[in-house]
Design a protein around this motif. Structure first.
Motif, PDB file in Angstrom:
ATOM      1  N   ARG A   1       0.773  -1.209   0.052  1.00  0.00           N
ATOM      2  CA  ARG A   1       0.038  -0.111  -0.171  1.00  0.00           C
ATOM      3  C   ARG A   1       0.785   1.380   0.046  1.00  0.00           C
ATOM      4  N   ALA A   2       1.919   1.064   0.828  1.00  0.00           N
ATOM      5  CA  ALA A   2       2.943   2.468   0.649  1.00  0.00           C
ATOM      6  C   ALA A   2       3.443   2.723  -0.678  1.00  0.00           C
ATOM      7  N   ARG A   3       3.812   1.526  -1.310  1.00  0.00           N
ATOM      8  CA  ARG A   3       4.395   1.431  -2.701  1.00  0.00           C
ATOM      9  C   ARG A   3       3.350   2.161  -3.608  1.00  0.00           C
ATOM     10  N   LYS A   4       1.900   1.816  -3.321  1.00  0.00           N
ATOM     11  CA  LYS A   4       1.161   2.449  -4.268  1.00  0.00           C
ATOM     12  C   LYS A   4       0.852   3.645  -3.991  1.00  0.00           C
ATOM     13  N   ALA A   5       0.836   4.059  -2.554  1.00  0.00           N
ATOM     14  CA  ALA A   5       0.686   5.575  -2.300  1.00  0.00           C
ATOM     15  C   ALA A   5       1.984   6.471  -3.080  1.00  0.00           C
ATOM     16  N   VAL A   6       2.916   5.793  -3.022  1.00  0.00           N
ATOM     17  CA  VAL A   6       4.308   6.650  -3.510  1.00  0.00           C
ATOM     18  C   VAL A   6       4.061   6.790  -4.703  1.00  0.00           C
TER      19      VAL A   6
ATOM     20  N   ASP B   1       1.186   6.880  -6.457  1.00  0.00           N
ATOM     21  CA  ASP B   1       0.330   8.182  -6.710  1.00  0.00           C
ATOM     22  C   ASP B   1       1.104   9.523  -6.574  1.00  0.00           C
ATOM     23  N   VAL B   2       1.908   9.547  -5.456  1.00  0.00           N
ATOM     24  CA  VAL B   2       2.442  10.904  -5.104  1.00  0.00           C
ATOM     25  C   VAL B   2       3.455  10.978  -6.338  1.00  0.00           C
ATOM     26  N   GLY B   3       4.243  10.148  -6.934  1.00  0.00           N
ATOM     27  CA  GLY B   3       5.141  10.337  -8.183  1.00  0.00           C
ATOM     28  C   GLY B   3       4.356  11.173  -9.021  1.00  0.00           C
ATOM     29  N   THR B   4       3.147  10.357  -9.423  1.00  0.00           N
ATOM     30  CA  THR B   4       2.271  10.826 -10.480  1.00  0.00           C
ATOM     31  C   THR B   4       1.892  12.260 -10.205  1.00  0.00           C
ATOM     32  N   GLU B   5       1.864  12.737  -8.950  1.00  0.00           N
ATOM     33  CA  GLU B   5       1.223  14.062  -8.678  1.00  0.00           C
ATOM     34  C   GLU B   5       2.539  15.000  -8.778  1.00  0.00           C
TER      35      GLU B   5
ATOM     36  N   SER C   1      11.025  12.943  -8.005  1.00  0.00           N
ATOM     37  CA  SER C   1      10.284  12.413  -8.945  1.00  0.00           C
ATOM     38  C   SER C   1      11.057  11.115  -9.544  1.00  0.00           C
ATOM     39  N   ARG C   2      12.199  11.253  -9.601  1.00  0.00           N
ATOM     40  CA  ARG C   2      12.868   9.862  -9.864  1.00  0.00           C
ATOM     41  C   ARG C   2      13.010   8.731  -9.119  1.00  0.00           C
ATOM     42  N   GLU C   3      13.187   9.302  -7.724  1.00  0.00           N
ATOM     43  CA  GLU C   3      13.251   8.639  -6.533  1.00  0.00           C
ATOM     44  C   GLU C   3      12.038   7.749  -6.453  1.00  0.00           C
ATOM     45  N   ILE C   4      10.856   8.422  -6.381  1.00  0.00           N
ATOM     46  CA  ILE C   4       9.710   7.798  -6.044  1.00  0.00           C
ATOM     47  C   ILE C   4       8.766   7.002  -7.377  1.00  0.00           C
ATOM     48  N   THR C   5       9.398   7.406  -8.287  1.00  0.00           N
ATOM     49  CA  THR C   5       8.713   6.689  -9.737  1.00  0.00           C
ATOM     50  C   THR C   5       9.049   5.233  -9.864  1.00  0.00           C
TER      51      THR C   5
END
Length: 452
Positions: free
Chosen positions: A99-104, A106-110, A192-196
């Motif tokens: 779930r944390a990965r998915k949330a991250v 989503d944050v990456g997309t934002e 963005s590169r870190e969390i994508t």
């Protein structure tokens, strides 16, 4: 010191000659045969007592091992439950990581959208900078023309100078905005590169690599917990099998103890038979002495009743009251003070009968020892091993031998047993006992223990 051994009848007749013992001298060959039987019975009794003692030790060890195994089985079950709980938590942790990965993601997309917006802001700032530059040029030209116009263009010149200054400030602010946006763009682009999320692990950012490591670690914990649970389950099954075998062994020991009891009784009956034949044996002096001493104790107690030193109810008091903070447990009764005054004069004298004598004690019918020989009447120190061996007064000895001697009402009883001397030391000995009867009522017995 003590009277001669009192010859007693066995079923009213002599064991061999068919007449009362003492009526005629037994033939020498018969005496030799009986003496030989007595010695062999004594030897057999000694061996039987040793075997019985070893069996009792084995039973105690087996019981302790069974208890320890049962406790261990309980601990293994608790470990199994704990491992199951760890497995559940680990599964939950894996879900949380996902779930944390998915949330991250989503944050990456934002963040990507923010980067795009920031770039638009940067472009707008560039446009504003260009406009401000052009405005400055226009204002500069207007200022020059205003000066040429002289007094008529003075007001316009002031406005032109103000516009020029404003344009300069706008240009400076725009450049600062562009610089700040540029820095934000670099930082957010790096974030963005870190969390994508990328397909290849080597292309992943550190955050996703860390999440992957956590996920791998949690998966390892889950696998280890499952493996441990399986091991514990197998161990539990093995312990149940061992416990069943130990119970079987315990039953076999119980059966062996019963047979050893019969074996020991045979030897004791033989010794008893020989003793009743009226022929002097090595046990005769002790039997004679304990009978005489029991008579002395009886007289002392009856004199106490006659003089109202003690009441019959107090003398036969069986309400044993535990003495606090004693281990082994000691008790007191209403006749202990009388026993402390009267019994030592008989008991201590019996110790000088022979170097083989170990102890001489008067016990009530339940095996209670109000006062022991002085060498065993030391106050407890708090050391269980020492106290067990040296604080033997005010205690109840209701083991096989002790209870048999206490409740025997025949003229005498001769037994063989193994005594615990403390600190792991055991001694095989004999014990002669004679009943103590007060006012026609059986009070207990006098026990005289001696070495072979």
């Amino acid at each position: 010191m003590f009277s001669a051994f009192k010859k007693t009848k066995s079923s009213g007749e002599d064991c061999a000659a068919g007449v009362a013992p003492g009526e005629r001298e037994a033939p020498s060959d018969l005496r030799a045969a009986i003496d030989s039987i007595g010695k062999q019975a004594s030897s057999m009794g000694r061996e039987a007592a040793e075997v019985r003692g070893l069996m009792e030790d084995t039973q105690k060890v087996s019981a302790r091992q069974a208890q320890a195994l049962n406790a261990l089985a309980g601990q293994v079950q608790e470990i199994t439950k704990a491992q199951a709980a760890i497995g559940e938590v680990s599964h939950g942790s894996l879900g949380a990581v996902e779930r944390a990965r998915k949330a991250v993601e989503d944050v990456g997309t934002e963040v990507v959208g923010i980067v795009s917006t920031l770039r638009q802001v940067s472009q707008a700032a560039q446009t504003i900078t260009k406009i401000a530059l052009q405005t400055r040029l226009v204002a500069f030209n207007a200022s020059v023309e205003a000066k040429r116009a002289g007094e008529a263009g003075r007001g316009f010149g002031v406005v032109a100078d103000a516009v020029k200054d404003l344009a300069a400030k706008v240009e400076s602010s725009s450049k600062e905005i562009m610089s700040t946006v540029g820095e934000l763009d670099q930082r957010i682009d790096a974030l963005s590169r870190e969390i994508t999320m990328h397909d290849a692990r080597e292309d992943q950012g550190s955050f996703h690599r860390a999440l992957a490591d956590v996920q791998s670690g949690v998966a390892s914990i889950t696998a280890a917990a499952e493996q441990s649970r399986e091991i514990c389950s197998g161990l539990n099954s093995q312990m149940h099998a061992i416990e069943a075998e130990m119970h079987q062994t315990g039953r076999a020991l119980d059966a062996a103890m019963s047979r050893s009891e019969s074996f020991l009784k045979v030897s004791e009956n033989l010794i008893d038979l020989v003793s009743h034949c009226g022929i002097e044996t090595e046990d005769t002096p002790y039997i004679s002495a304990v009978q005489e001493a029991a008579g002395q104790i009886t007289k002392l107690l009856e004199d106490s009743l006659r003089t109202s030193t003690i009441t019959l109810a107090d003398l036969f008091d069986e309400q044993y009251r535990p003495i606090p903070q004693t281990q082994p447990q000691q008790h007191t009764t209403r006749f202990v003070d009388l026993a402390d005054r009267l019994f030592p004069q008989v008991q201590e004298r019996m110790l000088s009968l022979s170097p083989k004598v170990v102890f001489c004690i008067a016990v009530d019918r339940n095996g209670y020892v109000a006062t022991h020989n002085k060498k065993y009447c030391h106050p407890q120190r708090g050391d269980v091993v020492w106290d067990t061996a040296n604080s033997r007064y005010r205690r109840i000895f209701n083991d096989r031998t002790g209870l048999a001697s206490a409740r025997n009402q025949r003229p005498f009883l001769l037994q063989t047993y193994r005594r615990d001397m403390g600190s792991g030391n055991f001694v095989v000995m004999k014990e002669a006992a004679a009943p103590i009867t007060v006012g026609g009522r059986h009070w207990g017995g006098l026990r005289l223990a001696f070495h072979f």
